[in-house]
Write a protein that holds these residues in place. Sequence first.
Motif, short mmCIF file in Angstrom:
data_model
loop_
_atom_site.label_atom_id
_atom_site.label_comp_id
_atom_site.label_asym_id
_atom_site.label_seq_id
_atom_site.Cartn_x
_atom_site.Cartn_y
_atom_site.Cartn_z
N VAL A 126 0.98 -1.22 -0.05
CA VAL A 126 -0.09 -0.45 -0.25
C VAL A 126 0.98 0.88 -0.31
N THR A 127 0.47 2.97 -0.11
CA THR A 127 1.32 3.59 -0.18
C THR A 127 1.68 3.82 0.98
N ASP A 128 1.79 5.16 1.18
CA ASP A 128 3.13 6.08 2.09
C ASP A 128 1.37 6.34 3.15
N LYS A 129 0.79 7.16 2.04
CA LYS A 129 -0.64 7.51 2.66
C LYS A 129 -1.67 7.10 3.02
N ALA A 130 -2.21 5.77 2.54
CA ALA A 130 -3.11 4.73 2.60
C ALA A 130 -2.48 3.89 4.38
N LYS A 131 -0.91 3.58 4.06
CA LYS A 131 -0.72 3.23 5.24
C LYS A 131 -1.09 3.89 6.62
N ALA A 132 -0.53 5.34 7.00
CA ALA A 132 -0.94 6.06 8.23
C ALA A 132 -2.75 5.72 8.12
N GLU A 133 -3.45 5.84 6.73
CA GLU A 133 -5.24 5.67 7.66
C GLU A 133 -5.19 4.66 7.77
N PHE A 134 -4.52 3.11 7.40
CA PHE A 134 -5.06 1.87 7.95
C PHE A 134 -4.08 1.99 9.54
N GLN A 135 -3.62 2.86 9.74
CA GLN A 135 -3.17 2.42 11.26
C GLN A 135 -4.22 3.42 11.47
N ARG A 136 -4.55 3.66 11.41
CA ARG A 136 -6.03 4.73 12.20
C ARG A 136 -6.80 4.22 12.43
N GLY A 137 -7.05 3.06 11.50
CA GLY A 137 -8.55 2.20 11.82
C GLY A 137 -9.24 2.76 10.21
N PHE A 138 -8.99 3.08 9.68
CA PHE A 138 -9.78 3.29 8.09
C PHE A 138 -10.39 2.23 7.36
N PRO A 139 -10.93 1.40 7.17
CA PRO A 139 -11.25 0.37 7.17
C PRO A 139 -11.61 -0.18 5.47
N LEU A 140 -11.74 0.83 4.83
CA LEU A 140 -11.94 0.56 3.32
C LEU A 140 -10.71 0.50 2.55
N ILE A 141 -10.75 -0.17 1.26
CA ILE A 141 -9.27 -0.58 0.63
C ILE A 141 -9.99 0.40 -0.76
N THR A 142 -9.30 1.29 -1.03
CA THR A 142 -9.46 1.92 -1.85
C THR A 142 -8.88 1.28 -2.58
N LEU B 49 -2.83 -6.79 3.33
CA LEU B 49 -1.44 -5.04 3.41
C LEU B 49 -0.32 -5.32 3.62
N ASN B 50 0.44 -4.48 2.76
CA ASN B 50 1.46 -4.16 3.45
C ASN B 50 2.23 -3.01 3.57
N ASP B 51 3.39 -2.51 3.94
CA ASP B 51 4.02 -1.11 3.67
C ASP B 51 5.29 -1.50 2.59
N ARG B 52 5.64 -0.10 2.66
CA ARG B 52 6.53 -0.64 2.01
C ARG B 52 7.85 -0.99 2.03
N GLN B 53 7.75 -1.20 3.45
CA GLN B 53 9.00 -1.99 3.82
C GLN B 53 9.03 -3.47 3.98
N GLY B 54 6.88 -3.66 3.18
CA GLY B 54 7.43 -5.33 3.97
C GLY B 54 6.47 -5.53 5.56
N ARG B 55 5.95 -5.07 6.31
CA ARG B 55 5.72 -4.85 7.38
C ARG B 55 3.60 -4.97 7.47
N PHE B 56 3.44 -6.03 7.74
CA PHE B 56 1.86 -5.80 8.41
C PHE B 56 1.37 -5.41 8.39
N LEU B 57 0.21 -4.56 7.76
CA LEU B 57 -1.02 -3.61 8.64
C LEU B 57 -2.19 -4.07 8.46
N ALA B 58 -2.67 -4.87 7.66
CA ALA B 58 -3.94 -5.53 7.91
C ALA B 58 -4.56 -6.85 7.22
N LYS B 59 -5.61 -6.99 7.18
CA LYS B 59 -6.25 -8.40 6.62
C LYS B 59 -7.69 -8.01 5.70
#
Length: 397
Positions: free
Chosen positions: A9-25, A44-54
């Motif tokens: 996911v993009t860096d912007k989306a990473k921050a949104e998912f970390q805040r709990g945003f549920p929609l995958i755009t 969903l992983n960030d650009r460093q390959g770290r897990f964010l959500a499923k």
Amino acid sequence: MRQEISITVTDKAKAEFQRGFPLITKEALEDVEGLATEGAILELNDRQGRFLAKGYYGKQNKGYGWVLTRNKDEAINQAFIERTLKEAFGHRQGFFDDPSTTAFRLFNGEGDGFGGLTIDYYDGFYLLSWYSEGVYTFKDEVISALQNVADCRGIYQKKRFDTKGQYIEEDDFVAGERGEFPLIVKENGINFAVYLNDGAMTGIFLDQRDVRNALKEKYARGKTVLNTFSYTGAFSVAAAIGGAAKTTSVDLAKRSNSKTIEQFSVNGIDYESQDILVMDVFNYFKYAKRKELKFDVVVLDPPSFARSKKYTFSTSKDYTNLMKEAIAITEQKGLIVASTNSASFGMKKFKGFIEKAFKEEGRKYRIVEEFTLPADFRVRKEFKEGDYLKVLFVSLD
């Protein structure tokens, strides 16, 4: 076997998912087109390959899918769905315990942890609404989970998707016993006839329950009430039971006449003492002005988008003009119930439509009460777009 793929996911989306945003755009994903099949599990992983959500992949008008868990090791299976349903049921226990209301939203998509799916309860029957091909791939797990969690008389479904996002008609019955329709349900003591097997709509919009109750309990007694875009006349019935002097229901759809007659009749109200008109609402405004008709209460609850032979209506573009039409036929010190279910803007912008209409008409007003979605339509604070309903009770000063 359900497909599972890892997506960056993009860096912007990473921050949104970390805040709990549920929609995958679409914009959140580096690349998914051609990789995922509908219903695939997305890690969903960030650009460093770290897990964010499923979540899962399911294209609909809102986006490409929904986040389901932030636990990498949690499997998305029937057991997961059962846990999610049980939690949702627990939040509605007060509704189950209230004999005066036997129809309500039992599971509200992302508000209850599984976007793209809603479940409504109609006096022992359950209605599943699927909003994408992706979520529909979970059908068997959802139905089995629901049968394990709830005592279901019968289960019906609405598939609210195709390639154009339109409703697909087919046999809506899924499991259990078939209902006998109309099924009579209660809402704050009012009877409503509903059909779970007759196209996209059931005959009542459950999200307006609190608004109808306010009209019945506080604003209708002794008043003349105009219900525009009246559908099956639910607001008219609530007003009549609340002691309205007379109601007038106006809707362009031919079925609205017989459906409104039915709703009055199941409540023992003489429908012939009410006015029920099959007519374009905008033509009715012209007719009312020509005849110098005025009403104490005007209900404005248009669809987000509507088209007739002469008019095209879009809430975001045309609500101000619609409000001006209503002001012209509302009595001094009267009330307009201004409502919209458009998710494309918030309450602040909606209030701006109202303010602009009164300013252009040189009139003053007060907002005496406002509503958003009722308690059974759970929303997440991280996804304000989910709280789509906006209703203002506007008093003309």
